[in-house]
Design an enzyme around this catalytic site. Sequence first.
Site, PDB file in Angstrom:
ATOM      1  N   GLY A 241       0.812  -1.218   0.000  1.00 59.29           N
ATOM      2  CA  GLY A 241       0.000   0.000   0.000  1.00 59.29           C
ATOM      3  C   GLY A 241       0.841   1.262   0.000  1.00 59.29           C
TER       4      GLY A 241
ATOM      5  N   TYR B 217     -14.142  -3.936  10.742  1.00 57.58           N
ATOM      6  CA  TYR B 217     -12.872  -3.218  10.611  1.00 57.58           C
ATOM      7  C   TYR B 217     -12.069  -3.338  11.910  1.00 57.58           C
ATOM      8  CZ  TYR B 217      -9.317   0.318  10.177  1.00 57.58           C
ATOM      9  OH  TYR B 217      -8.094   0.939  10.162  1.00 57.58           O
TER      10      TYR B 217
ATOM     11  N   GLY C 245      -4.767   6.392  15.828  1.00 54.48           N
ATOM     12  CA  GLY C 245      -6.140   6.890  15.776  1.00 54.48           C
ATOM     13  C   GLY C 245      -6.317   7.678  14.489  1.00 54.48           C
TER      14      GLY C 245
ATOM     15  N   GLY D 158      -1.346   7.695   1.440  1.00 51.91           N
ATOM     16  CA  GLY D 158      -1.333   7.723   2.900  1.00 51.91           C
ATOM     17  C   GLY D 158      -0.013   7.311   3.547  1.00 51.91           C
TER      18      GLY D 158
HETATM   19  P1  NDP Z   1      -5.064   5.023   2.421  1.00 54.83           P
HETATM   20  O1  NDP Z   1      -6.427   4.691   1.923  1.00 54.83           O
HETATM   21  O2  NDP Z   1      -4.545   6.392   2.194  1.00 54.83           O
HETATM   22  O3  NDP Z   1      -4.016   3.953   1.862  1.00 54.83           O
HETATM   23  C1  NDP Z   1      -4.312   2.603   1.836  1.00 54.83           C
HETATM   24  C2  NDP Z   1      -3.279   1.865   1.008  1.00 54.83           C
HETATM   25  O4  NDP Z   1      -3.623   0.465   1.022  1.00 54.83           O
HETATM   26  C3  NDP Z   1      -3.270   2.315  -0.443  1.00 54.83           C
HETATM   27  O5  NDP Z   1      -1.930   2.450  -0.867  1.00 54.83           O
HETATM   28  C4  NDP Z   1      -3.945   1.164  -1.171  1.00 54.83           C
HETATM   29  O6  NDP Z   1      -3.349   0.998  -2.455  1.00 54.83           O
HETATM   30  C5  NDP Z   1      -3.557  -0.018  -0.303  1.00 54.83           C
HETATM   31  N1  NDP Z   1      -4.450  -1.163  -0.500  1.00 54.83           N
HETATM   32  C6  NDP Z   1      -5.765  -1.273  -0.171  1.00 54.83           C
HETATM   33  N2  NDP Z   1      -6.239  -2.466  -0.561  1.00 54.83           N
HETATM   34  C7  NDP Z   1      -5.209  -3.129  -1.141  1.00 54.83           C
HETATM   35  C8  NDP Z   1      -5.055  -4.396  -1.746  1.00 54.83           C
HETATM   36  N3  NDP Z   1      -6.088  -5.261  -1.849  1.00 54.83           N
HETATM   37  N4  NDP Z   1      -3.858  -4.757  -2.238  1.00 54.83           N
HETATM   38  C9  NDP Z   1      -2.809  -3.904  -2.141  1.00 54.83           C
HETATM   39  N5  NDP Z   1      -2.882  -2.687  -1.603  1.00 54.83           N
HETATM   40  C10 NDP Z   1      -4.068  -2.304  -1.101  1.00 54.83           C
HETATM   41  O7  NDP Z   1      -5.112   4.697   3.989  1.00 54.83           O
HETATM   42  P2  NDP Z   1      -4.026   4.878   5.171  1.00 54.83           P
HETATM   43  O8  NDP Z   1      -2.707   5.218   4.639  1.00 54.83           O
HETATM   44  O9  NDP Z   1      -4.638   5.759   6.177  1.00 54.83           O
HETATM   45  O10 NDP Z   1      -4.057   3.404   5.777  1.00 54.83           O
HETATM   46  C11 NDP Z   1      -2.910   2.580   5.836  1.00 54.83           C
HETATM   47  C12 NDP Z   1      -3.151   1.549   6.923  1.00 54.83           C
HETATM   48  O11 NDP Z   1      -3.280   2.199   8.186  1.00 54.83           O
HETATM   49  C13 NDP Z   1      -4.416   0.716   6.769  1.00 54.83           C
HETATM   50  O12 NDP Z   1      -4.124  -0.604   7.158  1.00 54.83           O
HETATM   51  C14 NDP Z   1      -5.397   1.371   7.726  1.00 54.83           C
HETATM   52  O13 NDP Z   1      -6.380   0.468   8.164  1.00 54.83           O
HETATM   53  C15 NDP Z   1      -4.457   1.771   8.835  1.00 54.83           C
HETATM   54  N6  NDP Z   1      -4.916   2.848   9.705  1.00 54.83           N
HETATM   55  C16 NDP Z   1      -5.346   4.047   9.213  1.00 54.83           C
HETATM   56  C17 NDP Z   1      -5.761   5.057  10.073  1.00 54.83           C
HETATM   57  C18 NDP Z   1      -6.282   6.360   9.583  1.00 54.83           C
HETATM   58  O14 NDP Z   1      -6.972   7.052  10.345  1.00 54.83           O
HETATM   59  N7  NDP Z   1      -5.982   6.788   8.378  1.00 54.83           N
HETATM   60  C19 NDP Z   1      -5.696   4.871  11.516  1.00 54.83           C
HETATM   61  C20 NDP Z   1      -5.255   3.565  11.940  1.00 54.83           C
HETATM   62  C21 NDP Z   1      -4.852   2.621  11.066  1.00 54.83           C
HETATM   63  P3  NDP Z   1      -4.157   0.684  -3.805  1.00 54.83           P
HETATM   64  O15 NDP Z   1      -5.556   1.187  -3.638  1.00 54.83           O
HETATM   65  O16 NDP Z   1      -3.381   1.394  -4.870  1.00 54.83           O
HETATM   66  O17 NDP Z   1      -4.075  -0.801  -3.938  1.00 54.83           O
HETATM   67  C1  8X3 Z   2      -8.666   4.069  11.589  1.00 54.36           C
HETATM   68  C2  8X3 Z   2      -8.939   4.827  12.839  1.00 54.36           C
HETATM   69  O1  8X3 Z   2     -10.741   5.508  14.459  1.00 54.36           O
HETATM   70  O2  8X3 Z   2     -11.191   5.790  12.076  1.00 54.36           O
HETATM   71  O3  8X3 Z   2      -8.119   2.839  11.910  1.00 54.36           O
HETATM   72  O4  8X3 Z   2     -11.204   3.596  13.053  1.00 54.36           O
HETATM   73  S1  8X3 Z   2     -10.598   4.915  13.108  1.00 54.36           S
END
Ligand code: NDP
Ligand code: 8X3
Length: 248
Positions: A7, A147, A178, A11
């Site tokens: 990913g 989730y 968070g 992000g």
């Molecule tokens: P984004 O949506 O900005 O990025 C998510 C990334 O995951 C993208 O690069 C996307 O790439 C990739 N991805 C999703 N599905 C797939 C797949 N099937 N195969 C390969 N790549 C995949 O989100 P974040 O950067 O915020 O999230 C990153 C991680 O952090 C996640 O695991 C999320 O649950 C976790 N997280 C996020 C928080 C938040 O508040 N933002 C808080 C806590 C945890 P592409 O679509 O190009 O495949």
């Molecule tokens: C993403 C944080 O609080 O939106 O993991 O679920 S929250």
Amino acid sequence: MIFFISGATSGFGLAMATRFLNNGNYVIATGRRIERLDELKFKFPKNIHTIKLDIRNREEVKSAIVNLPEEFKKIDVLINNAGMALGIDAAQKASLDDWEVMVDTNINGILNCTHYILPTMVERNNGHIVNLGSVAGEFPYPGGNVYGATKAFAHQFTLNLKADLLGTSIRVTSIEPGMCHTEFSEVRFRGDKEKADAVYSGMQALTADDIAETIDWVISRPSHVNINVISLMPTQQAFGAFATSRKN
Ligand code: NDP
Ligand code: 8X3
């Protein structure tokens, strides 16, 4: 060092790829949106290997690892970052398809990448696996049903890896943020940017760079130090009170 980041198109993953490349590391940047990986490669033509990869697909992951160019084979740090939430409906209203996509991405994706990369680390007795959990894996909230459960999996899988890897030099860490302003909420609300932006309005959410910096700190501890879990959230976020359903 050589990083494998799932990913890396958005992000946290993109912020980490950028940070680690800027610091002179080698990065295997993966994700489904190849045009974004191409942009990254254009910016950083050296030390990067990009792979269009859907982490839900076991065969794709296997082939990506087996076919790594020689100079990228010895992965030092696997960052199981790719993940997503879909929808925020109560369990009784939620879509089973959405649940399946979250389980496939947030659980099977971590398993696929770990399964094919961990043995290469053990063989060299060197490596670090960083899994992206969430505060949602510890604290329940309405609509967080599957989730949050997938993130609880990331937490516990990390600790169980630690148990299995005792006696090796491999380190494992669960990072549990968070609210962080990335494309996360846009994905959750299926492209509804207004709804997504409202999640972060009037507050300073965490940034993707905050997470990249935290992970950089975790992996740069001396080799005898294993950070098990880091939970972090914005100063302007906290936990809710217990809820009650009253008859009066
Ligand atoms: P984004 O949506 O900005 O990025 C998510 C990334 O995951 C993208 O690069 C996307 O790439 C990739 N991805 C999703 N599905 C797939 C797949 N099937 N195969 C390969 N790549 C995949 O989100 P974040 O950067 O915020 O999230 C990153 C991680 O952090 C996640 O695991 C999320 O649950 C976790 N997280 C996020 C928080 C938040 O508040 N933002 C808080 C806590 C945890 P592409 O679509 O190009 O495949
Ligand atoms: C993403 C944080 O609080 O939106 O993991 O679920 S929250």
